[in-house]
Scaffold this motif. Structure first.
Motif, PDB file in Angstrom:
ATOM      1  N   SER A 130      51.280  47.477  18.036  1.00 44.53           N
ATOM      2  CA  SER A 130      52.453  47.274  19.085  1.00 44.53           C
ATOM      3  C   SER A 130      53.099  46.237  19.266  1.00 44.53           C
ATOM      4  O   SER A 130      52.437  44.458  18.530  1.00 44.53           O
ATOM      5  CB  SER A 130      51.449  47.395  20.617  1.00 44.53           C
ATOM      6  N   ARG A 174      41.991  54.092  18.372  1.00 44.98           N
ATOM      7  CA  ARG A 174      43.484  53.704  18.095  1.00 44.98           C
ATOM      8  C   ARG A 174      44.170  53.133  18.860  1.00 44.98           C
ATOM      9  O   ARG A 174      44.727  52.227  18.897  1.00 44.98           O
ATOM     10  CB  ARG A 174      43.130  55.627  18.411  1.00 44.98           C
ATOM     11  N   TYR A 175      43.019  52.575  20.396  1.00 43.14           N
ATOM     12  CA  TYR A 175      43.952  51.932  21.132  1.00 43.14           C
ATOM     13  C   TYR A 175      44.048  50.441  20.474  1.00 43.14           C
ATOM     14  O   TYR A 175      45.317  49.901  20.137  1.00 43.14           O
ATOM     15  CB  TYR A 175      42.531  51.874  22.469  1.00 43.14           C
ATOM     16  N   GLY A 176      42.833  50.560  19.577  1.00 43.90           N
ATOM     17  CA  GLY A 176      42.855  49.085  18.931  1.00 43.90           C
ATOM     18  C   GLY A 176      43.887  49.008  18.119  1.00 43.90           C
ATOM     19  O   GLY A 176      45.063  47.937  17.829  1.00 43.90           O
ATOM     20  N   SER A 220      52.106  45.235  29.725  1.00 42.86           N
ATOM     21  CA  SER A 220      52.258  44.697  28.273  1.00 42.86           C
ATOM     22  C   SER A 220      53.523  44.086  28.681  1.00 42.86           C
ATOM     23  O   SER A 220      53.786  43.811  30.215  1.00 42.86           O
ATOM     24  CB  SER A 220      53.005  46.569  28.204  1.00 42.86           C
ATOM     25  N   SER A 271      45.754  40.829  24.207  1.00 44.04           N
ATOM     26  CA  SER A 271      46.182  41.241  22.424  1.00 44.04           C
ATOM     27  C   SER A 271      46.578  39.673  22.568  1.00 44.04           C
ATOM     28  O   SER A 271      46.810  38.842  22.316  1.00 44.04           O
ATOM     29  CB  SER A 271      46.737  42.125  22.966  1.00 44.04           C
ATOM     30  N   ASP A 277      44.817  43.292  30.324  1.00 49.04           N
ATOM     31  CA  ASP A 277      44.254  44.370  31.478  1.00 49.04           C
ATOM     32  C   ASP A 277      43.136  44.038  32.076  1.00 49.04           C
ATOM     33  O   ASP A 277      42.574  42.444  31.594  1.00 49.04           O
ATOM     34  CB  ASP A 277      43.338  45.248  29.904  1.00 49.04           C
ATOM     35  N   SER A 304      38.620  57.242  19.154  1.00 45.49           N
ATOM     36  CA  SER A 304      39.257  56.907  20.533  1.00 45.49           C
ATOM     37  C   SER A 304      39.671  54.804  21.099  1.00 45.49           C
ATOM     38  O   SER A 304      40.926  54.570  21.215  1.00 45.49           O
ATOM     39  CB  SER A 304      39.557  57.258  22.358  1.00 45.49           C
ATOM     40  N   GLU A 305      38.661  54.555  20.610  1.00 44.02           N
ATOM     41  CA  GLU A 305      38.877  52.640  20.669  1.00 44.02           C
ATOM     42  C   GLU A 305      39.569  52.067  19.212  1.00 44.02           C
ATOM     43  O   GLU A 305      40.051  51.655  19.712  1.00 44.02           O
ATOM     44  CB  GLU A 305      37.527  52.597  20.161  1.00 44.02           C
ATOM     45  N   ALA A 354      47.131  50.770  18.271  1.00 41.51           N
ATOM     46  CA  ALA A 354      47.797  51.159  19.042  1.00 41.51           C
ATOM     47  C   ALA A 354      48.524  49.451  19.595  1.00 41.51           C
ATOM     48  O   ALA A 354      49.548  48.460  19.601  1.00 41.51           O
ATOM     49  CB  ALA A 354      47.905  51.853  20.428  1.00 41.51           C
ATOM     50  N   VAL A 355      47.158  48.640  20.201  1.00 42.15           N
ATOM     51  CA  VAL A 355      47.044  48.052  20.288  1.00 42.15           C
ATOM     52  C   VAL A 355      47.611  46.470  19.791  1.00 42.15           C
ATOM     53  O   VAL A 355      48.739  45.639  19.884  1.00 42.15           O
ATOM     54  CB  VAL A 355      46.004  46.909  21.174  1.00 42.15           C
TER      55      VAL A 355
END
Ligand code: ADP
Length: 504
Positions: A161, A153-155, A261, A178, A167, A150-151, A157-158
């Motif tokens: 993007s 995936r988050y990385g 964002s 980011s 955050d 999940s980390e 996405a960030v």
């Protein structure tokens, strides 16, 4: 000797004896051995299991349980797995200890990840054994894998993007920008520490009030945090951005975290400003052009009038009719130019205010008080809208004047109301209507009538318009972000619906 001291000393001596005694008591050791959730075993120098606790035994089907003690059990496993754990056994015998993390498929069908420690020891006769303790870490490993995934995936996405991500964790006080957000803000210092205060300080002075109001409304009333504002770059220049965010609240309603964002919209803003400038230039141009165009038309009218006066006596009826027609066409063209000019009037959201539709409709129908055989009714309790009042008046005026003009009924009946069950996509806020018992409109023209200068009836039949009225209505409504449409059949009257999308 004091009595209490004697009492204290005695139990201490007894406790240590009891400890020694218990450690020598097989029943105690066996109880502990079998109660442990870890898999505990001992192997002899032939790598045969000589002891196994209940936790380990339970991983074998009952039918196999008499083939564990005294066996290596290697044949029950995959060749590779067996080779690996026997190898660890040998290392433990050779080096005194071995530690390994291994995934094992047990004959019961369970696959477990074990953290196993094997330690060599000798019994009273000097014979070497290994003691093994294996802890089941399957769940920990799978949780870690899920967390890592999940980390990752988050990385992804960030980093992937096209918007900057921020955050803020109120509990730890930590903030995160980011890489893209840092680059948008022109932050080059690798030791820069982001913070809520830094973000707030970057908001342009003219946008501060709005920014704070939106943030407070989100944190306290949970309204969406979504706004456009200018953020200061490290260079001192400002960047137009679209900022969105979402907080998390604890059970007492305090925000504990907020993330969101930042989208760089400076290109769009520049284009909007350029468009605004070109609109203004176009408006100026339209004013000048219309003035210049109307001038010769006025001259034509004057000349026609002079001609008629000069030739009064000698004018044949046909020639007189032609002159009348020239005059009529000239007036019609003057009106078209006026309409075009009016349509370029800018409807500015700065002119918006709360408009009471009942009061507005009542003021507009006053203008039609002299219309013959006409009844106009306004429903009670029409909603209040947030709109440009001049625009609202023009919409009502155009729709009501059409409802009277395109109407052959002996008694013209016009109703102004609010519809409560409208199923039309994209429509929000109150929907109003102007309904008539007029001539109706064929469905194939329901869209075309909103085009500039589109007319369905010839001048002789009904009133002499230019076909610009509904185009104005459409333009005004569109500027408000609303919608206008008609429901009608030929010969069955028409209902024009409209909404401003700005319920209040
Ligand atoms: P104009 O009235 O100047 O012709 P509009 O744009 O207001 O221009 O209307 C366009 C055309 O739509 C009209 O010419 C008429 O044919 C038709 N129309 C508008 N409103 C009605 C109505 N309430 N009932 C029937 N026809 C209508």
């Amino acid at each position: 000797m004091d009595d209490s001291v004697a009492k204290q000393d005695r139990p201490r001596a007894n406790a240590s004896d009891m400890h020694r005694n218990l450690m020598k008591t097989p029943a105690f050791i066996e109880t502990i051995f079998n109660c442990l959730p870890d898999l505990v075993f001992a192997k002899d120098s032939e790598l045969r299991i000589v002891m196994a606790n209940d936790a380990l035994m339970s991983l074998y089907p009952e039918s196999m349980q008499d083939r564990i003690i005294g066996y290596t059990t290697a044949e029950e496993y995959d060749e590779e797995e067996a080779r690996s754990f026997l190898e660890q056994d040998r290392i433990a015998f050779r080096d005194g200890a071995a530690t390994t993390i291994e995934s094992v498929d047990f004959p019961s069908g369970e696959r477990k990840t074990l953290f196993t420690q094997k330690i060599r020891f000798e019994d009273q006769n000097g014979e070497a054994f290994i003691a093994g303790v294996a802890r089941d870490i399957t769940e920990i490993v799978s949780n870690q894998a899920a967390l890592k995934e999940s980390e990752e995936r988050y990385g992804l996405a960030v980093n992937g993007s096209s918007v900057g991500i921020w955050d803020w964790d109120q509990r730890t006080g930590d903030s995160f920008y980011s890489a893209l957000l840092r680059s948008m803000l022109g932050i080059v210092d690798p030791d820069f520490i982001p913070s809520l205060a830094d973000f707030n300080a970057r908001v342009h002075a003219d946008d501060q009030k709005h920014f704070r109001a939106r943030l407070a409304a989100h944190l306290h009333k949970r309204e969406p945090f979504d706004l456009e504002c200018r953020l200061k770059r490290d260079s001192g220049a400002y960047l137009w951005t679209h900022v969105r965010g979402q907080a998390e609240w604890d059970e007492t309603g305090n925000a504990t975290r907020m993330a969101g964002s930042v989208d760089d919209i400076s290109d769009r803003k520049r284009a909007e400003e350029a468009l605004q400038r070109s609109h203004e230039q176009l408006d100026q141009y339209a004013h000048i052009a219309s003035h210049d165009l109307k001038e010769p038309l006025r001259a034509i009218c004057n000349h026609v009038q002079l001609l008629r006066e000069d030739l009064e006596e000698s004018l044949e009826p046909e020639a007189r009719q032609r002159l009348n027609r020239v005059e009529e066409l000239t007036r019609s063209m003057t009106q078209m130019i006026t309409d075009m000019l009016q349509s370029s009037r800018d409807i500015n959201s700065e002119h918006y205010e709360l408009v009471d539709m009942n009061a507005e409709a009542a003021a507009v129908i006053e203008m039609f008080a002299d219309s013959a055989n006409t009844t106009i009714e306004i429903a009670k309790n029409l909603a209040t809208v947030h709109a440009d009042p001049v625009g609202v008046r023009q919409v009502l005026h155009n729709l009501i004047s059409n409802a009277i003009a395109y109407n052959d009924s002996d008694l013209k009946y016009i109703e102004i109301g609010q519809a409560h069950d409208v199923a039309r996509t994209g429509v929000s806020g109150p929907v109003f209507f102007v309904r008539d018992n007029g001539i109706g409109i064929a469905p194939r023209f329901h869209q075309a009538i909103f085009r500039m200068f589109k007319r369905l009836n010839t001048k002789d039949q009904y009133r002499s318009g230019t076909g610009a009225g509904l185009a104005f209505v459409h333009k005004i409504i569109s500027h408000h972000g609303g919608d206008v449409w008609v429901e009608s059949e030929m010969g069955h009257g028409s209902t024009f619906y409209f909404c401003f999308n700005t319920a209040s």
